[in-house]
Design a protein around this motif. Structure first.
Motif, PDB file in Angstrom:
ATOM      1  N   MET A   1     -10.394   6.397   6.066  1.00 12.97           N
ATOM      2  CA  MET A   1     -10.169   5.929   4.712  1.00 12.97           C
ATOM      3  C   MET A   1     -11.264   4.937   4.335  1.00 12.97           C
ATOM      4  SD  MET A   1      -6.833   4.094   3.061  1.00 12.97           S
ATOM      5  CE  MET A   1      -6.087   5.634   2.620  1.00 12.97           C
ATOM      6  N   LYS A   2     -11.747   5.064   3.121  1.00 11.40           N
ATOM      7  CA  LYS A   2     -12.770   4.171   2.600  1.00 11.40           C
ATOM      8  C   LYS A   2     -12.228   2.749   2.523  1.00 11.40           C
ATOM      9  CE  LYS A   2     -15.383   3.379  -1.588  1.00 11.40           C
ATOM     10  NZ  LYS A   2     -15.537   3.756  -2.966  1.00 11.40           N
ATOM     11  N   GLU A   3     -12.996   1.789   3.005  1.00 10.47           N
ATOM     12  CA  GLU A   3     -12.551   0.392   2.976  1.00 10.47           C
ATOM     13  C   GLU A   3     -12.656  -0.151   1.549  1.00 10.47           C
ATOM     14  OE1 GLU A   3     -13.702  -3.780   5.061  1.00 10.47           O
ATOM     15  OE2 GLU A   3     -13.711  -1.980   6.291  1.00 10.47           O
ATOM     16  N   VAL A   4     -11.555  -0.710   1.068  1.00 12.70           N
ATOM     17  CA  VAL A   4     -11.465  -1.216  -0.296  1.00 12.70           C
ATOM     18  C   VAL A   4     -10.816  -2.590  -0.245  1.00 12.70           C
ATOM     19  CG1 VAL A   4     -10.338  -0.847  -2.530  1.00 12.70           C
ATOM     20  CG2 VAL A   4     -11.174   1.113  -1.256  1.00 12.70           C
ATOM     21  N   ASN A   5     -11.295  -3.517  -1.064  1.00 18.00           N
ATOM     22  CA  ASN A   5     -10.596  -4.786  -1.238  1.00 18.00           C
ATOM     23  C   ASN A   5      -9.444  -4.509  -2.201  1.00 18.00           C
ATOM     24  OD1 ASN A   5      -9.684  -7.229  -2.438  1.00 18.00           O
ATOM     25  ND2 ASN A   5     -11.556  -8.247  -1.793  1.00 18.00           N
ATOM     26  N   TYR A   6      -8.255  -4.380  -1.640  1.00 20.82           N
ATOM     27  CA  TYR A   6      -7.107  -3.928  -2.409  1.00 20.82           C
ATOM     28  C   TYR A   6      -6.791  -4.833  -3.601  1.00 20.82           C
ATOM     29  CZ  TYR A   6      -2.436  -2.322  -3.558  1.00 20.82           C
ATOM     30  OH  TYR A   6      -1.342  -1.851  -4.218  1.00 20.82           O
ATOM     31  N   VAL A   7      -6.822  -6.133  -3.398  1.00 18.22           N
ATOM     32  CA  VAL A   7      -6.489  -7.052  -4.493  1.00 18.22           C
ATOM     33  C   VAL A   7      -7.502  -6.898  -5.628  1.00 18.22           C
ATOM     34  CG1 VAL A   7      -6.170  -9.464  -5.159  1.00 18.22           C
ATOM     35  CG2 VAL A   7      -5.326  -8.659  -2.949  1.00 18.22           C
ATOM     36  N   LYS A   8      -8.784  -6.822  -5.300  1.00 17.97           N
ATOM     37  CA  LYS A   8      -9.811  -6.630  -6.335  1.00 17.97           C
ATOM     38  C   LYS A   8      -9.605  -5.297  -7.047  1.00 17.97           C
ATOM     39  CE  LYS A   8     -14.813  -6.455  -7.120  1.00 17.97           C
ATOM     40  NZ  LYS A   8     -14.573  -5.764  -8.358  1.00 17.97           N
ATOM     41  N   TYR A   9      -9.293  -4.265  -6.293  1.00 18.44           N
ATOM     42  CA  TYR A   9      -9.044  -2.932  -6.850  1.00 18.44           C
ATOM     43  C   TYR A   9      -7.925  -2.981  -7.899  1.00 18.44           C
ATOM     44  CZ  TYR A   9      -7.435   1.956  -6.850  1.00 18.44           C
ATOM     45  OH  TYR A   9      -7.026   3.208  -7.215  1.00 18.44           O
ATOM     46  N   ILE A  10      -6.813  -3.636  -7.558  1.00 15.55           N
ATOM     47  CA  ILE A  10      -5.683  -3.754  -8.480  1.00 15.55           C
ATOM     48  C   ILE A  10      -6.035  -4.645  -9.670  1.00 15.55           C
ATOM     49  CG2 ILE A  10      -3.310  -4.635  -8.735  1.00 15.55           C
ATOM     50  CD1 ILE A  10      -3.490  -1.980  -7.244  1.00 15.55           C
ATOM     51  N   ARG A  11      -6.641  -5.793  -9.394  1.00 21.45           N
ATOM     52  CA  ARG A  11      -6.976  -6.735 -10.467  1.00 21.45           C
ATOM     53  C   ARG A  11      -7.959  -6.129 -11.471  1.00 21.45           C
ATOM     54  NH1 ARG A  11      -3.042  -9.811 -11.558  1.00 21.45           N
ATOM     55  NH2 ARG A  11      -2.284 -10.949  -9.773  1.00 21.45           N
ATOM     56  N   ASP A  12      -8.876  -5.284 -11.006  1.00 17.15           N
ATOM     57  CA  ASP A  12      -9.811  -4.615 -11.920  1.00 17.15           C
ATOM     58  C   ASP A  12      -9.067  -3.734 -12.918  1.00 17.15           C
ATOM     59  OD1 ASP A  12     -11.983  -5.815 -10.707  1.00 17.15           O
ATOM     60  OD2 ASP A  12     -12.582  -4.032  -9.569  1.00 17.15           O
TER      61      ASP A  12
END
Length: 156
Positions: A1-12
Motif C-alpha cells: 500500500m502506498k504510504e500516505v499521511n492519513y490526517v493530511k489526506y483527510i484534511r485536504d
C-alpha cells in the motif's frame, strides 16, 4: 500500500471540519510499575502517553509499535489490550482550527528494550512516573487509560 499521511489526506478534503481519528495509546510500564510519559513538543504541549494516529492499512498494534519507536526509541512487544476512549471527552480543537474527536485504543506492555531517545521536536522529555507522581496536565483520555491500568483491575 502506498504510504500516505492519513490526517493530511483527510484534511485536504474536509478542511477544519470535525472528524473522527482513530489512534492508539501505549502504557510502557517499567519494573517499578511506573508509566512512561512523553512531554510533547507539538500541540497539545502536555505530558501524555506514547501513541498516535493509525495510518491507512495499518493495524492498531502496528501503530503502537511504530509510535513507540518514533517517540521513544524503544522496541515494544506483547501488547495487552487495556480499553478504549471516545466521545465528547476526547474532543480537541487545534490552534489552526482543526476539530477532532479521537477514538483511541489503549494497550500496555512491560516488554520493551532499547535506550530512550528524544527527538526534540515531537518529544521534548521522557520520564517514568509512579501513579502518585503523575503530572497534572495530562489529556483527559490519557488519564482515563492510566486510571484504568492502575485502578481498573489490570495493574499487576
Amino acid at each position: 500500500m502506498k504510504e500516505v499521511n492519513y490526517v493530511k489526506y483527510i484534511r485536504d478534503r474536509v478542511g477544519h471540519d470535525e472528524i473522527n481519528l482513530t489512534g492508539v495509546n501505549v502504557l510502557i510500564i517499567n519494573e517499578n510499575n511506573q508509566v512512561l510519559l512523553q512531554k510533547r513538543g507539538t500541540f497539545p504541549y502536555k505530558w501524555g502517553l506514547i501513541g498516535g494516529i493509525t495510518e491507512l492499512g495499518e493495524s492498531l498494534e502496528q501503530t503502537a509499535v511504530r509510535e513507540a519507536k518514533e517517540e521513544t526509541g524503544l522496541d515494544i512487544k506483547e501488547l495487552t489490550l487495556l480499553g478504549t476512549t471516545s466521545g465528547e471527552k476526547c474532543y480537541m480543537e487545534h490552534p489552526n482550527g482543526d476539530k477532532v474527536y479521537f477514538i483511541t485504543v489503549g494497550y500496555f506492555t512491560k516488554n520493551f528494550k532499547g535506550l530512550l531517545k528524544i527527538d526534540n521536536f515531537e518529544t521534548k522529555e521522557l520520564n517514568f512516573f509512579t501513579y502518585e507522581e503523575l503530572p497534572a496536565n495530562i489529556p483527559n483520555s490519557h488519564r482515563i487509560m492510566i486510571d484504568n491500568y492502575y485502578h481498573g483491575g489490570v495493574y499487576r
